[in-house]
Enzyme design. Structure first.
Site, PDB file in Angstrom:
ATOM      1  N   ASN A   7       0.879  -1.170   0.000  1.00  0.00           N
ATOM      2  CA  ASN A   7       0.000   0.000   0.000  1.00  0.00           C
ATOM      3  C   ASN A   7       0.917   1.220   0.000  1.00  0.00           C
ATOM      4  O   ASN A   7       1.503   1.566   1.020  1.00  0.00           O
ATOM      5  CB  ASN A   7      -0.880  -0.041   1.256  1.00  0.00           C
ATOM      6  CG  ASN A   7      -1.874   1.103   1.293  1.00  0.00           C
ATOM      7  OD1 ASN A   7      -1.828   2.012   0.451  1.00  0.00           O
ATOM      8  ND2 ASN A   7      -2.758   1.078   2.260  1.00  0.00           N
ATOM      9  N   ARG A  91      -2.483  -2.148  -3.555  1.00  0.00           N
ATOM     10  CA  ARG A  91      -3.701  -1.373  -3.361  1.00  0.00           C
ATOM     11  C   ARG A  91      -3.618  -0.160  -4.290  1.00  0.00           C
ATOM     12  O   ARG A  91      -2.638   0.586  -4.252  1.00  0.00           O
ATOM     13  CB  ARG A  91      -3.783  -0.906  -1.915  1.00  0.00           C
ATOM     14  CG  ARG A  91      -4.990  -0.044  -1.692  1.00  0.00           C
ATOM     15  CD  ARG A  91      -5.024   0.538  -0.315  1.00  0.00           C
ATOM     16  NE  ARG A  91      -6.249   1.301  -0.170  1.00  0.00           N
ATOM     17  CZ  ARG A  91      -6.404   2.261   0.711  1.00  0.00           C
ATOM     18  NH1 ARG A  91      -5.431   2.576   1.536  1.00  0.00           N
ATOM     19  NH2 ARG A  91      -7.539   2.906   0.777  1.00  0.00           N
ATOM     20  N   HIS A 180     -12.892   2.656  -0.155  1.00  0.00           N
ATOM     21  CA  HIS A 180     -12.908   1.575   0.855  1.00  0.00           C
ATOM     22  C   HIS A 180     -13.605   0.326   0.307  1.00  0.00           C
ATOM     23  O   HIS A 180     -14.137  -0.483   1.075  1.00  0.00           O
ATOM     24  CB  HIS A 180     -13.673   1.969   2.141  1.00  0.00           C
ATOM     25  CG  HIS A 180     -13.096   3.093   2.921  1.00  0.00           C
ATOM     26  ND1 HIS A 180     -13.866   4.139   3.380  1.00  0.00           N
ATOM     27  CD2 HIS A 180     -11.833   3.356   3.326  1.00  0.00           C
ATOM     28  CE1 HIS A 180     -13.097   4.987   4.064  1.00  0.00           C
ATOM     29  NE2 HIS A 180     -11.855   4.544   4.013  1.00  0.00           N
ATOM     30  N   ARG A 241     -11.966  15.403   7.411  1.00  0.00           N
ATOM     31  CA  ARG A 241     -12.744  15.772   6.207  1.00  0.00           C
ATOM     32  C   ARG A 241     -14.171  16.134   6.589  1.00  0.00           C
ATOM     33  O   ARG A 241     -14.783  15.488   7.439  1.00  0.00           O
ATOM     34  CB  ARG A 241     -12.774  14.593   5.223  1.00  0.00           C
ATOM     35  CG  ARG A 241     -11.437  14.348   4.579  1.00  0.00           C
ATOM     36  CD  ARG A 241     -11.492  13.103   3.700  1.00  0.00           C
ATOM     37  NE  ARG A 241     -10.374  12.236   3.984  1.00  0.00           N
ATOM     38  CZ  ARG A 241     -10.345  10.942   3.782  1.00  0.00           C
ATOM     39  NH1 ARG A 241     -11.389  10.317   3.265  1.00  0.00           N
ATOM     40  NH2 ARG A 241      -9.278  10.237   4.070  1.00  0.00           N
ATOM     41  N   GLU A 384      -8.231  -5.420   5.042  1.00  0.00           N
ATOM     42  CA  GLU A 384      -8.049  -5.095   3.630  1.00  0.00           C
ATOM     43  C   GLU A 384      -6.844  -5.818   3.037  1.00  0.00           C
ATOM     44  O   GLU A 384      -6.874  -6.232   1.884  1.00  0.00           O
ATOM     45  CB  GLU A 384      -7.905  -3.571   3.477  1.00  0.00           C
ATOM     46  CG  GLU A 384      -9.249  -2.882   3.669  1.00  0.00           C
ATOM     47  CD  GLU A 384      -9.151  -1.392   3.967  1.00  0.00           C
ATOM     48  OE1 GLU A 384      -8.684  -1.042   5.065  1.00  0.00           O
ATOM     49  OE2 GLU A 384      -9.541  -0.587   3.115  1.00  0.00           O
TER      50      GLU A 384
END
Ligand code: ADP
Length: 397
Positions: A7, A91, A180, A241, A384
């Protein structure tokens, strides 16, 4: 087969080496400050202590080389040589409309990923650098790209189109993509499994509540809606965010504060969310501690966060004309016991009854609703990296 999961960010690289037969993590680690002074690799072999290697990493190729050195090191390594890495799973954040599934990487795929750079300028270029560095160092090892957006590509037009001039979609592919996806896919499949059912005949809402957060509606195995949009800024109130706001606020604040659109974008991504609202922290543990100490703004921040989650769940129950499972995952979803309880207070009308005893759980897969609850509530740790390893194996086997 051992699968290396990568990743890659602009100045960091996270990795896990996973034995696909036993699905165990052999080692994991993180390279930080790539291309900046003070680069460091933290390597953790399973069951052993962390090893820190402080050495310059001027670029990602050097970082990948250091990761391979750490994995094959005589003292803290877990394999003898590169030959024991059967495949690499990467990823990749944005696959645009081009990728609805994971793919084996070749030159055509690389070009197509590059064409999505525009949609994720902070992430995709970094992901590509990671892929190219790995190809340079492991030219014979097959590589797979697993996209954050892929699982959401099943959304119907009515869910992914914005109420904007259609030409923006035609010209620039402005639409909802969602992120996601690997987590929403993994958790919805796990949720069905935990109930001893298949995902194909269930209506599932996955609440991925981490530093970044998103909710998805998975109807009979397919994603039909999700809260993040063109970028990961839309939807829930997140760590830093803003999530959903009136779009006219941007111009209003730009005028009042003399900000450029790029500066405004930075405020929305980095200075908003629970950090901006609470003035305490982006970390939910800090905000909870402040709220418990009587900080009113911290309390309102948590309430606003829970309320937004509950509104999305309500919307998605309506979108699917019902819901069988609501699953909580990621840092907050897996660990925040009181947060889950607060959110579930909104679900009475759905016939979802939380069992406070069963809800007393952190980071463990468990049904947390009462026996006989019309909707099954669950806590499901996401994974993940394992999902990327599984998809990589499926494509290279
Ligand atoms: P990321 O999006 O960075 O992967 P994570 O899924 O790791 O984020 O989630 C990070 C968030 O999870 C942090 O805000 C943290 O406060 C929250 N979290 C982790 N453990 C707990 C806990 N025990 N109680 C409450 N919140 C927690």
């Amino acid at each position: 087969m051992n699968i290396l999961v990568i990743n890659c960010g602009s100045s960091s690289l996270k990795y896990q080496l996973i034995d696909s037969a036993s699905e165990t993590v052999l080692a994991k680690g993180l390279c930080e400050r790539i291309g900046i002074d003070g680069s460091v690799l933290t390597h953790t072999p399973a069951g052993k202590d962390k090893v820190k290697v402080e050495t310059p990493m001027p670029n990602h190729t050097v970082a990948v080389k250091l990761v391979i050195d750490a994995l094959t090191n005589a003292d803290h390594g877990v394999i003898k040589s590169l030959d024991e890495i059967g495949a690499v799973g990467h990823r990749v954040v944005h696959g645009g409309e081009k990728f609805a599934t994971s793919v084996v990487i070749d030159d055509t795929v690389l070009k197509a990923i590059e064409e999505c750079n525009d949609l994720a300028p902070l992430h995709n270029p970094a992901n590509l650098i990671g892929i190219n560095s790995c190809r340079e160092i492991m030219p014979k090892v097959p590589m797979v790209a697993v996209f954050d957006t892929a699982f959401h590509q099943t959304m119907p037009e009515k869910a992914y189109l914005y109420g904007l001039p259609y030409e923006y979609y035609e010209k620039y592919k402005v639409r909802r993509y969602g992120f996601h996806g690997t987590s929403h896919d993994y958790v919805s499949a796990k949720a069905a499994e935990l109930l001893g059912r298949t995902r194909d005949d269930l209506k599932i809402i996955v609440c991925h509540l981490g530093n970044g957060g998103s909710i998805s509606a998975v109807n009979h195995g397919k994603c039909v809606d999700t809260s993040m949009g063109l970028t990961p800024l839309e939807g829930l109130i997140m760590g830093t965010r803003s999530g959903d706001i009136d779009p006219a606020i941007c111009d209003f604040i730009c005028q009042k504060e003399g900000l450029t659109p790029a500066e405004m974008n930075n405020v929305l991504n980095k200075k908003s969310g629970v950090l901006g609202l609470s003035r305490v922290s982006s970390d939910f543990r800090d905000i909870e501690a402040a709220a418990n100490d009587g900080n009113k703004l911290a309390r309102v921040t948590l309430d606003a966060f829970y309320y937004r989650v509950a509104k999305y769940v309500g919307a998605y129950a309506a979108a699917m004309n019902g819901v069988d499972i609501i699953a909580f995952t990621a840092g907050v979803g897996e660990n925040n016991i009181s947060g889950r309880a607060e959110i579930c207070k909104y679900f009475g009308y759905l016939g979802a009854e939380l069992d406070t005893e069963k809800n007393n759980v952190r980071g463990e897969e468990r049904i947390i609703s009462r026996d006989g609850s019309r909707v099954t509530l669950m806590c499901i740790p996401t994974n993940e990296e394992l999902a990327i390893a599984r998809q990589t194996l499926a494509l290279v086997k």
